[in-house]
Write a protein that holds these residues in place. Structure first.
Motif, PDB file in Angstrom:
ATOM      1  N   ILE A 119       0.847  -1.203   0.000  1.00 19.89           N
ATOM      2  CA  ILE A 119       0.000   0.000   0.000  1.00 19.89           C
ATOM      3  C   ILE A 119       0.881   1.250   0.000  1.00 19.89           C
ATOM      4  CG2 ILE A 119      -1.674   1.328   1.341  1.00 19.89           C
ATOM      5  CD1 ILE A 119      -2.784  -1.390   2.334  1.00 19.89           C
ATOM      6  N   ALA A 120       1.941   1.225   0.788  1.00 23.42           N
ATOM      7  CA  ALA A 120       2.846   2.379   0.857  1.00 23.42           C
ATOM      8  C   ALA A 120       3.487   2.655  -0.496  1.00 23.42           C
ATOM      9  CB  ALA A 120       3.920   2.130   1.921  1.00 23.42           C
ATOM     10  N   ALA A 121       3.911   1.607  -1.164  1.00 23.35           N
ATOM     11  CA  ALA A 121       4.545   1.784  -2.470  1.00 23.35           C
ATOM     12  C   ALA A 121       3.577   2.406  -3.469  1.00 23.35           C
ATOM     13  CB  ALA A 121       5.057   0.438  -2.986  1.00 23.35           C
ATOM     14  N   GLY A 122       2.314   2.013  -3.379  1.00 22.70           N
ATOM     15  CA  GLY A 122       1.321   2.550  -4.302  1.00 22.70           C
ATOM     16  C   GLY A 122       1.061   4.031  -4.115  1.00 22.70           C
ATOM     17  N   HIS A 123       1.305   4.524  -2.913  1.00 22.66           N
ATOM     18  CA  HIS A 123       1.091   5.945  -2.625  1.00 22.66           C
ATOM     19  C   HIS A 123       2.391   6.729  -2.568  1.00 22.66           C
ATOM     20  CE1 HIS A 123      -3.257   5.866  -1.681  1.00 22.66           C
ATOM     21  NE2 HIS A 123      -3.024   4.650  -1.211  1.00 22.66           N
ATOM     22  N   GLN A 124       3.504   6.043  -2.796  1.00 20.44           N
ATOM     23  CA  GLN A 124       4.831   6.658  -2.663  1.00 20.44           C
ATOM     24  C   GLN A 124       5.001   7.286  -1.277  1.00 20.44           C
ATOM     25  OE1 GLN A 124       4.945   9.206  -6.268  1.00 20.44           O
ATOM     26  NE2 GLN A 124       6.323   7.681  -7.170  1.00 20.44           N
ATOM     27  N   LYS A 125       4.572   6.522  -0.287  1.00 18.38           N
ATOM     28  CA  LYS A 125       4.689   6.915   1.112  1.00 18.38           C
ATOM     29  C   LYS A 125       5.395   5.803   1.872  1.00 18.38           C
ATOM     30  CE  LYS A 125       2.484  10.920   1.204  1.00 18.38           C
ATOM     31  NZ  LYS A 125       3.092  12.181   1.719  1.00 18.38           N
ATOM     32  N   SER A 126       5.776   6.083   3.104  1.00 13.45           N
ATOM     33  CA  SER A 126       6.416   5.069   3.930  1.00 13.45           C
ATOM     34  C   SER A 126       5.357   4.229   4.629  1.00 13.45           C
ATOM     35  CB  SER A 126       7.313   5.726   4.976  1.00 13.45           C
ATOM     36  OG  SER A 126       6.518   6.375   5.961  1.00 13.45           O
ATOM     37  N   PRO A 127       5.709   3.019   5.098  1.00 12.24           N
ATOM     38  CA  PRO A 127       4.755   2.234   5.882  1.00 12.24           C
ATOM     39  C   PRO A 127       4.235   2.988   7.104  1.00 12.24           C
ATOM     40  CG  PRO A 127       6.554   0.831   5.164  1.00 12.24           C
ATOM     41  CD  PRO A 127       6.933   2.246   4.791  1.00 12.24           C
ATOM     42  N   ALA A 128       5.100   3.744   7.777  1.00 14.00           N
ATOM     43  CA  ALA A 128       4.652   4.510   8.941  1.00 14.00           C
ATOM     44  C   ALA A 128       3.585   5.526   8.542  1.00 14.00           C
ATOM     45  CB  ALA A 128       5.839   5.220   9.589  1.00 14.00           C
ATOM     46  N   ASP A 166      -1.734  14.672   2.920  1.00 16.40           N
ATOM     47  CA  ASP A 166      -1.815  14.961   1.482  1.00 16.40           C
ATOM     48  C   ASP A 166      -2.161  13.734   0.647  1.00 16.40           C
ATOM     49  OD1 ASP A 166       0.562  13.634   1.915  1.00 16.40           O
ATOM     50  OD2 ASP A 166       1.789  14.988   0.693  1.00 16.40           O
ATOM     51  N   PHE A 167      -2.676  12.667   1.277  1.00 16.47           N
ATOM     52  CA  PHE A 167      -3.106  11.497   0.510  1.00 16.47           C
ATOM     53  C   PHE A 167      -4.201  10.789   1.290  1.00 16.47           C
ATOM     54  CE2 PHE A 167      -0.253   9.589   3.512  1.00 16.47           C
ATOM     55  CZ  PHE A 167      -0.561   8.235   3.598  1.00 16.47           C
ATOM     56  N   GLU A 168      -4.929   9.904   0.596  1.00 19.14           N
ATOM     57  CA  GLU A 168      -5.997   9.142   1.237  1.00 19.14           C
ATOM     58  C   GLU A 168      -5.899   7.679   0.849  1.00 19.14           C
ATOM     59  OE1 GLU A 168      -9.977  10.467   0.814  1.00 19.14           O
ATOM     60  OE2 GLU A 168      -9.642  12.384   1.824  1.00 19.14           O
TER      61      GLU A 168
END
Length: 296
Positions: free
Chosen positions: A216-225, A257-259
């Protein structure tokens, strides 16, 4: 970064920032720097406790920050050694003196004390008195289970504004959350990114390494945290991630900045293990857990 942090409205109308900095197990000499870094980033809620031994450093960082006192939501906790009506009133005085403030925004009981629940009730009545006298803006509890909350609500006049409990993808305590929601009690998540080590059949030992969260994190270009914090926020929980590293403090704040999609939220919900990482609330006793809280 948002200009202002989103807020939740507590059951008495007081607003609390949706995300704050926790300083559990942060050594006093590191607390000042961590709080300063958080205030610089934009955090406006700091969560500490008498038992953490770092209230004084939280107060120092706030005073040195240049941020107005009224702009920062300060939360602290009374430890079980200071339970009882008069003892808790004194516990407030100790906390306010260390923090260097006249009023505390949120004061909560750190644990239920099942072995002497009358002391717990006396402590909560002291919180009610402090609230009535405007010494605190809101009151609440921490690590209270459904039976503790039921016994409390059967006796007291003021419904707790929050219940701070262990919540993360591996241990969500849904029954406690649901009970709180039904009574207007906001769930505040400690260890929101699974800050305790957990063991799962799949072999990985941390929520940060969970493949579902990682995907899920990779899909949003976010970290797991960041994904875990977003999961909490979208499900209506206030969060207090802890870090002493400026880059992590900054990262944990960048979650507005993301959902996540409904499917992603459901996937994270599905990681539940039912395994508690922190102490069992039913086992808290003064003999095992009591310790004197210093005056200064």
């Amino acid at each position: 970064m948002p200009d202002t942090v989103p807020t939740f409205t507590l059951n008495n109308g007081v607003e609390i920032p949706a995300l704050g900095l926790g300083v559990f197990q942060t050594p006093p000499d590191e607390t000042r720097a961590a709080v300063s870094a958080a205030l610089d980033v934009g955090y406006r809620h700091i969560d500490t406790a008498a038992a953490y031994g770092n209230e004084g450093q939280v107060g120092e960082a706030l005073r040195d920050s240049g941020v107005a006192r009224d702009d920062v939501f300060l939360e602290t906790k009374i430890w079980i050694s200071d339970y009882g009506y008069d003892e808790t009133l004194h516990g407030f005085e100790k906390a306010a003196r260390k923090l260097g403030v006249d009023q505390i925004d949120l004061l909560i009981l750190h644990q239920a004390l099942p072995s002497d629940f009358e002391k717990t009730l006396g402590a909560y009545r002291a919180l009610e008195k402090l609230s009535a006298d405007a010494r605190v803006r809101a009151i609440g509890v921490s690590n209270f289970m459904v039976d503790h909350l039921t016994a409390l609500l059967d006796t007291v006049d003021v419904v707790p504004a929050v219940n701070q409990i262990e919540v993360h993808p591996y241990f969500a305590q849904r029954a406690v959350q649901d009970f709180g929601a039904g009574h207007g009690i906001l769930t505040q998540a400690w260890a929101p990114i699974g800050g305790i080590t957990f063991y799962r059949d799949s072999g990985h030992t941390s929520t940060l390494d969970d493949p579902v969260i990682g995907q899920i994190a990779a899909g949003h270009q976010k970290s797991p945290a960041q994904v875990m914090l977003r999961w909490h926020l979208q499900q209506g929980r206030q969060v207090i991630p802890k870090s002493v590293r400026p880059e992590r403090i900054t990262e944990n704040f960048a979650v507005f900045d993301f959902e996540l999609t409904d499917a992603e939220l459901t996937a994270i919900d599905g990681l539940e293990t039912g395994k508690r990482g922190g102490p069992e609330p039913a086992d808290i006793t003064l003999a095992a857990w009591g310790r004197a809280i210093p005056e200064d």
